[in-house]
Design a protein around this motif. Structure first.
Motif, mmCIF file in Angstrom:
data_model
loop_
_atom_site.group_PDB
_atom_site.id
_atom_site.type_symbol
_atom_site.label_atom_id
_atom_site.label_comp_id
_atom_site.label_asym_id
_atom_site.label_seq_id
_atom_site.Cartn_x
_atom_site.Cartn_y
_atom_site.Cartn_z
ATOM 1 N N CYS A 67 24.746 16.091 -53.944
ATOM 2 C CA CYS A 67 26.172 15.948 -54.260
ATOM 3 C C CYS A 67 26.418 14.717 -55.127
ATOM 4 O O CYS A 67 27.226 14.760 -56.061
ATOM 5 N N ILE A 70 25.467 15.641 -58.662
ATOM 6 C CA ILE A 70 26.397 16.558 -59.333
ATOM 7 C C ILE A 70 27.742 15.893 -59.608
ATOM 8 O O ILE A 70 28.326 16.056 -60.689
ATOM 9 N N PHE A 71 28.260 15.121 -58.650
ATOM 10 C CA PHE A 71 29.598 14.548 -58.792
ATOM 11 C C PHE A 71 29.620 13.272 -59.633
ATOM 12 O O PHE A 71 30.627 12.975 -60.283
ATOM 13 N N PRO A 75 27.976 13.698 -64.646
ATOM 14 C CA PRO A 75 29.027 13.317 -65.615
ATOM 15 C C PRO A 75 28.674 12.064 -66.420
ATOM 16 O O PRO A 75 29.084 11.927 -67.574
ATOM 17 N N LEU A 80 28.901 18.344 -66.964
ATOM 18 C CA LEU A 80 29.935 18.708 -65.980
ATOM 19 C C LEU A 80 31.186 17.842 -66.085
ATOM 20 O O LEU A 80 31.943 17.720 -65.115
ATOM 21 N N ASN A 81 31.417 17.230 -67.243
ATOM 22 C CA ASN A 81 32.648 16.466 -67.419
ATOM 23 C C ASN A 81 33.853 17.400 -67.392
ATOM 24 O O ASN A 81 33.869 18.428 -68.070
ATOM 25 N N THR A 83 34.771 19.287 -65.028
ATOM 26 C CA THR A 83 34.543 20.451 -64.172
ATOM 27 C C THR A 83 35.355 20.314 -62.885
ATOM 28 O O THR A 83 35.355 19.246 -62.271
ATOM 29 N N TYR A 85 36.550 20.245 -59.046
ATOM 30 C CA TYR A 85 35.794 19.810 -57.881
ATOM 31 C C TYR A 85 35.197 20.992 -57.123
ATOM 32 O O TYR A 85 34.094 20.894 -56.591
ATOM 33 N N LYS A 88 32.070 21.988 -58.893
ATOM 34 C CA LYS A 88 31.019 20.991 -58.661
ATOM 35 C C LYS A 88 30.433 21.144 -57.253
ATOM 36 O O LYS A 88 29.219 21.077 -57.058
ATOM 37 N N ALA A 92 26.536 22.077 -56.286
ATOM 38 C CA ALA A 92 25.725 21.220 -55.424
ATOM 39 C C ALA A 92 25.194 21.983 -54.209
ATOM 40 O O ALA A 92 24.000 21.928 -53.895
#
Length: 217
Positions: A67, A70-71, A75, A80-81, A83, A85, A88, A92
């Motif tokens: 996580c 990914i979070f 970015p 995944l900018n 994206t 939540y 995301k 994950a």
């Protein structure tokens, strides 16, 4: 508890978000896990190595680390900018769950009699046709119990994304506990019942599917 029941729509929305996250992650994990299982039993050594490495690494990595990648990490390198939540969280959880699905399916593949795969090759089927028409249908039937366990664990694991701002059931429970500290135990029991209902629905679905497949034999 008056605060909880007067805002019960927030509870329902939180569990609906959990259901969406679990459903989307489950579908994605099944697709990716099936591909990984096929790669692990396939004839191409490089693909076997890639799949085995991914499965080993992820299975020995905490979901929290996935996580964080990914979070936050993705970015920072331009991935995944912007994206949502929910997406995301789905990425994950599904990336983390797919190796467990792959291993469950691989055990099902190993349960398929070797003679059936050899017979398929003897009549000219390619590896892909063999997997699609002969091996995987039987592997899924044999893997229903472990797959159900994996999906149940995944549904509970969705609570981890609460740390990253997704207001699913666990995050909403924390919200109510912070506002109603005297009712902490009752709030916990209420949300625990919600999770139990979700888990039981998955279990009943798996049992029903297994019975239907057995009756169709």
């Amino acid at each position: 508890m008056e605060d909880v029941f007067s805002h019960f729509d927030l509870v329902l929305k939180a569990f609906w978000l959990t259901v969406q996250l679990a459903f989307l992650s489950g579908v994605a994990a099944l697709v990716l896990g099936t591909a990984l299982a096929a790669m692990r039993v396939g004839p191409i050594a490089v693909l076997r190595w890639v799949a085995a490495t991914y499965v080993t690494l992820v299975r020995n990595t905490p979901l929290l680390l996935m996580c964080v990648f990914i979070f936050f990490a993705a970015p920072n390198v331009g991935l995944l900018n912007g994206t949502p939540y929910l997406l995301k969280g789905t990425i994950a959880v599904s990336l983390y769950t797919a190796p467990f699905v792959a291993e469950s399916l691989r055990s099902g593949v190993n349960a398929v009699p070797l003679g059936q795969a050899e017979a398929a090759r003897a009549i000219g089927m390619t590896f892909g046709q063999n997997m699609r028409h002969v091996v995987l249908p039987q592997a899924f039937r044999a893997s229903v119990p472990p797959l159900a366990s994996t999906l149940i664990a995944m549904t509970k694991n969705t609570s981890v994304v609460a740390v990253f701002g997704l207001l699913e059931a666990t995050a909403r429970m924390r919200y109510f506990v912070n506002r109603n500290a005297d009712d902490t135990m009752l709030i916990f029991v209420l949300f625990a019942i919600g999770y139990i209902v979700l888990v039981e629905l998955i279990s009943l679905g798996a049992v029903g599917l297994e019975r239907r497949w057995k009756a169709a034999r």
